[in-house]
Design a protein around this motif. Structure first.
Motif, PDB file in Angstrom:
ATOM      1  N   VAL A  64       0.536  -1.575  -0.045  1.00 50.49           N
ATOM      2  CA  VAL A  64      -0.154  -0.738   0.024  1.00 50.49           C
ATOM      3  C   VAL A  64       1.029   0.877  -0.139  1.00 50.49           C
ATOM      4  CG1 VAL A  64      -2.180  -1.415   1.164  1.00 50.49           C
ATOM      5  CG2 VAL A  64      -0.378  -0.261   2.813  1.00 50.49           C
ATOM      6  N   SER A  65       0.296   2.755  -0.767  1.00 47.56           N
ATOM      7  CA  SER A  65       0.684   3.690  -0.495  1.00 47.56           C
ATOM      8  C   SER A  65       1.960   3.472  -1.903  1.00 47.56           C
ATOM      9  CB  SER A  65       1.292   4.432   0.428  1.00 47.56           C
ATOM     10  OG  SER A  65       0.033   4.288   1.611  1.00 47.56           O
ATOM     11  N   THR A  66       1.954   2.340  -2.169  1.00 54.25           N
ATOM     12  CA  THR A  66       3.903   2.542  -3.234  1.00 54.25           C
ATOM     13  C   THR A  66       3.252   2.047  -4.881  1.00 54.25           C
ATOM     14  OG1 THR A  66       3.562   0.160  -3.420  1.00 54.25           O
ATOM     15  CG2 THR A  66       5.027   1.171  -1.792  1.00 54.25           C
ATOM     16  N   ASN A  67       3.878   2.912  -6.066  1.00 53.56           N
ATOM     17  CA  ASN A  67       3.725   2.826  -7.153  1.00 53.56           C
ATOM     18  C   ASN A  67       5.077   1.983  -7.953  1.00 53.56           C
ATOM     19  OD1 ASN A  67       2.538   4.976  -7.088  1.00 53.56           O
ATOM     20  ND2 ASN A  67       4.072   6.139  -7.699  1.00 53.56           N
ATOM     21  N   VAL A  68       4.282   0.410  -8.328  1.00 55.30           N
ATOM     22  CA  VAL A  68       4.827  -0.814  -9.070  1.00 55.30           C
ATOM     23  C   VAL A  68       4.940  -0.716 -10.516  1.00 55.30           C
ATOM     24  CG1 VAL A  68       4.401  -3.027  -8.552  1.00 55.30           C
ATOM     25  CG2 VAL A  68       4.261  -1.658  -6.680  1.00 55.30           C
ATOM     26  N   GLU A  69       5.847  -0.589 -10.670  1.00 58.34           N
ATOM     27  CA  GLU A  69       5.909  -1.646 -12.303  1.00 58.34           C
ATOM     28  C   GLU A  69       5.548  -2.401 -12.607  1.00 58.34           C
ATOM     29  OE1 GLU A  69       9.081  -0.909 -15.704  1.00 58.34           O
ATOM     30  OE2 GLU A  69       8.829   1.060 -14.729  1.00 58.34           O
ATOM     31  N   VAL A  70       4.997  -2.695 -13.805  1.00 52.28           N
ATOM     32  CA  VAL A  70       4.607  -3.764 -14.201  1.00 52.28           C
ATOM     33  C   VAL A  70       4.088  -4.283 -15.277  1.00 52.28           C
ATOM     34  CG1 VAL A  70       3.181  -4.704 -12.170  1.00 52.28           C
ATOM     35  CG2 VAL A  70       2.170  -3.802 -13.374  1.00 52.28           C
ATOM     36  N   SER A  71       5.035  -5.402 -15.817  1.00 50.29           N
ATOM     37  CA  SER A  71       4.562  -6.513 -17.254  1.00 50.29           C
ATOM     38  C   SER A  71       3.746  -7.430 -16.799  1.00 50.29           C
ATOM     39  CB  SER A  71       6.446  -6.665 -16.845  1.00 50.29           C
ATOM     40  OG  SER A  71       7.445  -5.955 -17.279  1.00 50.29           O
ATOM     41  N   ILE A  72       3.408  -7.177 -18.393  1.00 52.57           N
ATOM     42  CA  ILE A  72       1.936  -8.324 -18.962  1.00 52.57           C
ATOM     43  C   ILE A  72       2.601  -9.185 -19.813  1.00 52.57           C
ATOM     44  CG2 ILE A  72       0.784  -7.122 -16.770  1.00 52.57           C
ATOM     45  CD1 ILE A  72      -0.432  -6.079 -20.084  1.00 52.57           C
ATOM     46  N   THR A  73       1.576 -10.406 -20.016  1.00 54.70           N
ATOM     47  CA  THR A  73       1.523 -11.647 -21.009  1.00 54.70           C
ATOM     48  C   THR A  73       0.235 -11.659 -20.749  1.00 54.70           C
ATOM     49  OG1 THR A  73       1.873 -13.090 -19.602  1.00 54.70           O
ATOM     50  CG2 THR A  73       4.446 -11.935 -20.534  1.00 54.70           C
ATOM     51  N   GLY A  74      -0.724 -11.856 -21.997  1.00 56.91           N
ATOM     52  CA  GLY A  74      -1.505 -12.433 -22.464  1.00 56.91           C
ATOM     53  C   GLY A  74      -1.583 -13.779 -23.720  1.00 56.91           C
ATOM     54  N   GLU A  75      -3.228 -13.957 -23.958  1.00 56.74           N
ATOM     55  CA  GLU A  75      -3.342 -14.270 -24.796  1.00 56.74           C
ATOM     56  C   GLU A  75      -3.848 -13.486 -25.507  1.00 56.74           C
ATOM     57  OE1 GLU A  75      -3.083 -19.259 -25.168  1.00 56.74           O
ATOM     58  OE2 GLU A  75      -5.186 -18.600 -23.991  1.00 56.74           O
ATOM     59  N   ASN A  76      -4.105 -12.776 -26.905  1.00 56.93           N
ATOM     60  CA  ASN A  76      -5.397 -12.227 -27.520  1.00 56.93           C
ATOM     61  C   ASN A  76      -5.101 -11.191 -26.692  1.00 56.93           C
ATOM     62  OD1 ASN A  76      -5.971 -14.883 -29.057  1.00 56.93           O
ATOM     63  ND2 ASN A  76      -6.921 -15.640 -27.990  1.00 56.93           N
ATOM     64  N   ILE A  77      -4.188 -10.049 -27.046  1.00 51.34           N
ATOM     65  CA  ILE A  77      -5.240  -8.914 -26.031  1.00 51.34           C
ATOM     66  C   ILE A  77      -3.913  -7.770 -26.985  1.00 51.34           C
ATOM     67  CG2 ILE A  77      -4.895  -9.862 -23.588  1.00 51.34           C
ATOM     68  CD1 ILE A  77      -2.049  -8.833 -22.973  1.00 51.34           C
ATOM     69  N   GLU A  78      -3.874  -8.120 -28.048  1.00 53.65           N
ATOM     70  CA  GLU A  78      -3.366  -6.718 -29.003  1.00 53.65           C
ATOM     71  C   GLU A  78      -4.410  -5.631 -28.070  1.00 53.65           C
ATOM     72  OE1 GLU A  78      -4.678 -10.431 -30.224  1.00 53.65           O
ATOM     73  OE2 GLU A  78      -6.176  -9.158 -31.194  1.00 53.65           O
ATOM     74  N   GLU A  79      -3.961  -4.249 -28.978  1.00 58.25           N
ATOM     75  CA  GLU A  79      -3.734  -2.778 -28.859  1.00 58.25           C
ATOM     76  C   GLU A  79      -4.576  -2.844 -27.770  1.00 58.25           C
ATOM     77  OE1 GLU A  79      -6.443  -1.479 -32.066  1.00 58.25           O
ATOM     78  OE2 GLU A  79      -5.651  -3.413 -32.967  1.00 58.25           O
ATOM     79  N   VAL A  80      -3.622  -3.371 -26.621  1.00 57.40           N
ATOM     80  CA  VAL A  80      -3.988  -3.089 -24.615  1.00 57.40           C
ATOM     81  C   VAL A  80      -4.342  -1.733 -24.593  1.00 57.40           C
ATOM     82  CG1 VAL A  80      -3.335  -2.701 -22.866  1.00 57.40           C
ATOM     83  CG2 VAL A  80      -2.948  -5.010 -24.174  1.00 57.40           C
ATOM     84  N   SER A  81      -5.406  -1.162 -24.546  1.00 57.53           N
ATOM     85  CA  SER A  81      -5.681   0.458 -23.681  1.00 57.53           C
ATOM     86  C   SER A  81      -5.486   0.769 -22.572  1.00 57.53           C
ATOM     87  CB  SER A  81      -7.046   0.534 -24.194  1.00 57.53           C
ATOM     88  OG  SER A  81      -8.193  -0.301 -23.882  1.00 57.53           O
ATOM     89  N   ALA A  82      -5.911  -0.414 -21.575  1.00 57.53           N
ATOM     90  CA  ALA A  82      -5.865  -0.143 -20.206  1.00 57.53           C
ATOM     91  C   ALA A  82      -5.388  -0.980 -19.603  1.00 57.53           C
ATOM     92  CB  ALA A  82      -7.919   0.847 -19.674  1.00 57.53           C
ATOM     93  N   LEU A  83      -4.701  -1.359 -17.727  1.00 60.62           N
ATOM     94  CA  LEU A  83      -4.658  -2.175 -16.822  1.00 60.62           C
ATOM     95  C   LEU A  83      -5.909  -1.789 -16.187  1.00 60.62           C
ATOM     96  CD1 LEU A  83      -3.615  -4.912 -16.149  1.00 60.62           C
ATOM     97  CD2 LEU A  83      -1.606  -3.669 -15.132  1.00 60.62           C
ATOM     98  N   LEU A  84      -6.361  -2.873 -15.597  1.00 62.98           N
ATOM     99  CA  LEU A  84      -7.899  -2.114 -14.695  1.00 62.98           C
ATOM    100  C   LEU A  84      -7.928  -2.993 -13.406  1.00 62.98           C
ATOM    101  CD1 LEU A  84     -10.635  -1.726 -17.322  1.00 62.98           C
ATOM    102  CD2 LEU A  84      -9.895  -0.168 -15.760  1.00 62.98           C
ATOM    103  N   PHE A  85      -8.275  -2.489 -12.322  1.00 64.95           N
ATOM    104  CA  PHE A  85      -8.393  -3.838 -11.372  1.00 64.95           C
ATOM    105  C   PHE A  85      -9.965  -4.116 -10.485  1.00 64.95           C
ATOM    106  CE2 PHE A  85      -4.188  -2.625 -11.697  1.00 64.95           C
ATOM    107  CZ  PHE A  85      -3.308  -3.797 -10.896  1.00 64.95           C
ATOM    108  N   SER A  86     -10.259  -4.595 -10.007  1.00 64.23           N
ATOM    109  CA  SER A  86     -11.178  -4.660  -8.785  1.00 64.23           C
ATOM    110  C   SER A  86     -11.876  -4.032  -8.431  1.00 64.23           C
ATOM    111  CB  SER A  86     -11.765  -5.625  -8.708  1.00 64.23           C
ATOM    112  OG  SER A  86     -10.765  -7.022  -7.815  1.00 64.23           O
ATOM    113  N   THR A  87     -11.048  -3.373  -7.750  1.00 61.92           N
ATOM    114  CA  THR A  87     -10.923  -2.074  -6.792  1.00 61.92           C
ATOM    115  C   THR A  87     -10.386  -0.214  -7.358  1.00 61.92           C
ATOM    116  OG1 THR A  87     -10.434  -1.607  -4.307  1.00 61.92           O
ATOM    117  CG2 THR A  87      -8.335  -2.765  -5.405  1.00 61.92           C
ATOM    118  N   PRO A  88     -10.870   0.417  -7.125  1.00 61.14           N
ATOM    119  CA  PRO A  88     -10.913   1.503  -7.514  1.00 61.14           C
ATOM    120  C   PRO A  88      -9.477   2.013  -7.083  1.00 61.14           C
ATOM    121  CG  PRO A  88     -12.765   2.105  -6.344  1.00 61.14           C
ATOM    122  CD  PRO A  88     -12.791   0.638  -6.417  1.00 61.14           C
ATOM    123  N   LYS A  89      -8.991   1.626  -5.847  1.00 59.30           N
ATOM    124  CA  LYS A  89      -7.770   2.285  -4.847  1.00 59.30           C
ATOM    125  C   LYS A  89      -6.021   1.745  -5.417  1.00 59.30           C
ATOM    126  CE  LYS A  89     -10.333   4.162  -2.178  1.00 59.30           C
ATOM    127  NZ  LYS A  89     -10.248   5.446  -1.597  1.00 59.30           N
TER     128      LYS A  89
END
Length: 781
Positions: A64-89
């Motif tokens: 909590v109270s930090t910024n984290v740089e993350v890398s993602i991988t996936g299937e069929n995720i062309e043209e990624v426009s956003a990384l979203l989470f199930s909490t607005p926090k």
């Protein structure tokens, strides 16, 4: 760009060359966000149309109270426009590189100071819509990411106490960590893996400084250790089968713990079985605690009904015994939760009538309470056989049953863990509730799966990422509590524009219903968080309960080599995309409620819009819906613009009422992946060819000036000609690379056979009571 590992090396090198050469001559490289789905192991057909799936997020969490740089991988995720989470926090924005552009598949995640700790769902929004979820953990401990290899005693990574390390196992190797232990100062090592969507089954070992094992856990991820001396100690961690790679990730926590404190565990995702817990209105903590010793009858703990008791299956072979008094005619409902709160337990309850005459005691069995049965038989996978059911199990080894009191008197209740005979773990707790009937229900839904031939089946997470014109079917099952047996109406609200839904009722006494979600043929890209729910009448009052959504953790394309696992997801995200449309759309051509009388033949005219090629000459359809599931299978000719479903209401024994039904079939379609990428590659080649033509003409012009220029200007003309010739060469290289790129994307976009469920839009039907001839209308003989 998401490229499958089988093509990774070749494509990565070629794409990098193309990007460099096109950029040099001033042509923007626009294909960086346009990719292709993975090329899976070749079977007769691939199962299900491509859907976006987020596979890894590294690191898998943050403080909590930090910024984290993350890398993602996936299937069929062309043209990624956003990384979203199930909490607005928790929010994210793309990482910006030195060139001022977004770095592909990298995000800066901001975790607010008041973000709730625990596991949250991360998803990406991409060309095809919202992806399947991946767990992202939030903690209050400082976090690090392992960067350097640590596969030996000498290269062990030093860990600070009260911290978390994010890493992934190395195939056929052991990861080593070191920490400074203080004599008598208790520490707990906890490796979170299976509970955060990892494929890893961890083996965790605490060793001395030379690597000699001191404490081993091969069945889970936690070790409770008190150092015998001040020294350096090692944590050794590997997969049970020595697998490794980015999908075998883990979060390793090292924490100091008070001498008598509980073992801290990292949070985990919820199993599908947990959908039936807790009962509505249950307090967060029990009103009473089990008191040891209470194993023997003489030690039985006295209790008064109703009751709510917290206990523990500890030590090994623990049998907790309770006594209570009850009167004839009473009915008590007994519920035990342990497996449903994430523990590897199998509770069992035995209730006996106790009769005492002097010193002699007589016991009479009244009830044995075992598992909560699954509402639907969960599918199993057996090599050399086909997939035979949904890969979800809403049942549980926990207890939910009733005890009917036939005589006044004293009763003894025993609680034990059927798996607890040899293990001694105080963290295997339970909650025992005995109550009078409180009728209620719990719901869970999942995207419908299919039954297909051997070696063609797969179990795949199906996010609600709708193509325009498609209908998705969801199976909904109920766990009924305390004798509730009424109808449950199913619904969903909060859908994005252009999307509608209709639920089928779960009839009285039944355990299954359906919800259909449809994206209109003209729907535009949109996204929303929806809510599924069920509504019933209980004791004269209308009651609404949420419906959980379940999903597979990982796609399983070939079941004999893998085993599907599922879990509940935090919310119900729904997206619609128009970059690809449904292969076929089927709807009732009348577009209104269809009416018929009980016992008649009901004919439903259908309108079909075919967009893709399909194999064969027809698709066979059955019906979803109460009283319609036994309809005779019908053939719908491929490419037919209209068809007709014929329902024999007499044979189906459909009583009067209002119904919703839909038709389902399995078809094999020719899928053309991401045709936009081909168009963009063609445009890049066209621009490169134009640039070659322009620069070739310029180079020729400058070369001519060298021969005609005055002596004083020849050197300058020669330099200009040399520069022009260099640009021409670069343009020719760019054109060659663009040509190769077009070949690559064209090959990747070649049509593939995809086998998938085809579902019609839901259809409303009203069945009226058949008219009964009156006596006056009966002709006289």
């Amino acid at each position: 760009m998401m490229i499958h590992v089988q093509l990774h090396t070749h494509r990565k090198l070629r794409m990098g060359t193309v990007k460099s050469s096109l950029s040099i001559i001033g042509i923007p490289f626009a294909l960086g966000l346009v990719g292709f789905g993975p090329v899976t192991t070749s079977f007769s057909q691939q199962v299900c149309l491509p859907a976006p799936r987020l596979l890894t997020v590294m690191p898998m969490g943050g403080q909590v109270s930090t910024n984290v740089e993350v890398s993602i991988t996936g299937e069929n995720i062309e043209e990624v426009s956003a990384l979203l989470f199930s909490t607005p926090k928790i929010t994210a924005k793309p990482v910006i590189g030195a060139d001022g552009k977004s770095v592909e598949n990298k995000f800066l995640v901001t975790i607010a100071a008041d973000a709730p700790t625990g596991v949250h769902d991360a998803r990406v929004l991409s060309r095809l819509g919202i992806s399947a979820a991946r767990a992202f953990s939030v903690d209050r401990l400082p976090e690090v990411v392992r960067v350097l290899p640590n596969n030996s005693v000498e290269t062990a990574m030093a860990m600070k106490l009260n911290s978390v390390c994010n890493a992934a196992t190395t195939k056929r190797l052991v990861d080593f960590y070191s920490f400074q232990g203080v004599k008598g100062k208790r520490v707990v090592v906890d490796c979170a893996a299976t509970g955060i969507d990892s494929k890893l089954t961890p083996v965790v070992i605490i060793a001395d400084a030379q690597g000699r094992d001191l404490l081993v856990n091969r069945t889970g991820g936690v070790l409770d250790f008190t150092p015998p001396a001040d020294s350096t100690y090692l944590i050794k961690l590997h997969s049970l089968t020595f697998q490794g790679g980015v999908q075998h990730f883990y979060r390793l926590a090292l924490q100091e713990v008070a001498d008598n404190g509980p073992v801290p565990r990292q949070p985990a995702t919820a199993s599908v079985s947990s959908m039936s817990w807790p009962p509505e209105g249950l307090a967060a903590t029990a009103k009473a605690n089990e008191a040891e010793p209470n194993n023997q009858p003489a030690q039985a703990q006295k209790m008064t009904l109703p009751c709510d008791i917290a206990g523990s299956f500890f030590p090994a072979a623990d049998v907790d015994t309770f006594e209570f008094s009850a009167k004839k005619g009473e009915t008590w409902w007994v519920e035990v939760a342990s497996e449903r709160i994430g523990l590897p337990t199998d509770p069992f309850v035995l209730v006996q009538r106790v009769t005492k005459i002097g010193d002699k005691e007589t016991l009479k069995d009244v009830a044995e309470l075992y598992d909560i049965p699954s509402p639907m038989k969960a599918g199993t996978y057996v090599p050399a056989s086909s997939y035979n059911g949904p890969p979800y199990d809403a049942g549980s080894p926990d207890v939910l049953g009733k005890v009917e009191i036939k005589e006044d008197g004293d009763y003894r209740l025993q609680v034990r863990d059927l798996f607890g005979g040899t293990r001694s773990d105080a963290s295997n707790v339970y909650r025992l509730i005995i109550r009078q009937a409180a009728p209620d229900f719990k719901l869970v839904a999942w995207a419908a799966h299919m039954s297909v031939r051997q070696n063609d089946f797969g179990t795949i997470s199906k996010p609600i990422a709708l193509r325009a014109g498609v209908t998705m079917a969801f199976e909904v099952v109920v766990v009924r509590r305390d004798g509730f047996d009424g109808d449950i109406d199913l619904a969903i609200e909060g859908l994005p524009p252009g999307v509608t839904a209709r639920g089928l009722k779960i009839p009285a006494g039944k355990v299954q219903g359906m919800i259909f979600i449809t994206a209109a043929e003209n729907a535009k890209p949109a996204f929303a968080i929806a809510k599924m729910f069920g509504r019933a009448t209980i004791n004269g009052a209308s009651v609404t309960r949420p419906c959980f959504l379940a999903s597979m953790e990982w796609p399983v394309v070939y079941a004999p080599s893998d085993f599907p696992t599922s879990r509940l997801v935090a919310d119900v995200p729904v997206s619609v995309s128009d970059s690809e449309k449904a292969p076929v759309t089927i709807a009732a051509s009348a577009g209104k409620v269809l009416e018929a009388k009980a016992g008649e033949i009901l004919k439903i005219p259908l309108k079909l819009t075919w967009r893709n090629e399909f194999n064969g000459t027809s698709v066979k359809f059955k019906a979803y819906g109460t009283f319609f599931g036994d309809m005779k299978e019908m053939d719908v000719p491929i490419k037919a613009a209209t068809s007709e479903a014929v329902l024999d209401l007499a044979a189906l024994k459909t009583p009067p009422g209002d119904y919703t039904l839909a038709f389902k079939g399995i078809g094999i379609t020719k899928y053309h992946p991401n045709q936009d990428a081909v168009k963009m590659a063609e445009e890049q080649l066209k621009k490169a060819a134009q640039e070659v033509t322009t620069l070739t003409a310029a180079a020729k012009n400058f070369a001519g000036k060298v021969t005609t220029a005055p002596a004083a200007e020849k050197i300058e003309a020669a330099n200009a000609a040399k520069i022009a010739a260099g640009k021409q060469k670069l343009a020719e290289v760019a054109m060659a690379d663009a040509t190769q790129l077009l070949k690559t994307v064209t090959a990747a976009a070649a049509p593939k056979d995809i086998i998938d469920i085809v579902v019609s839009e839901p259809i409303q039907v009203s069945i009226k009571a058949a008219q009964v001839a009156s006596a006056a209308a009966t002709p006289k003989k």
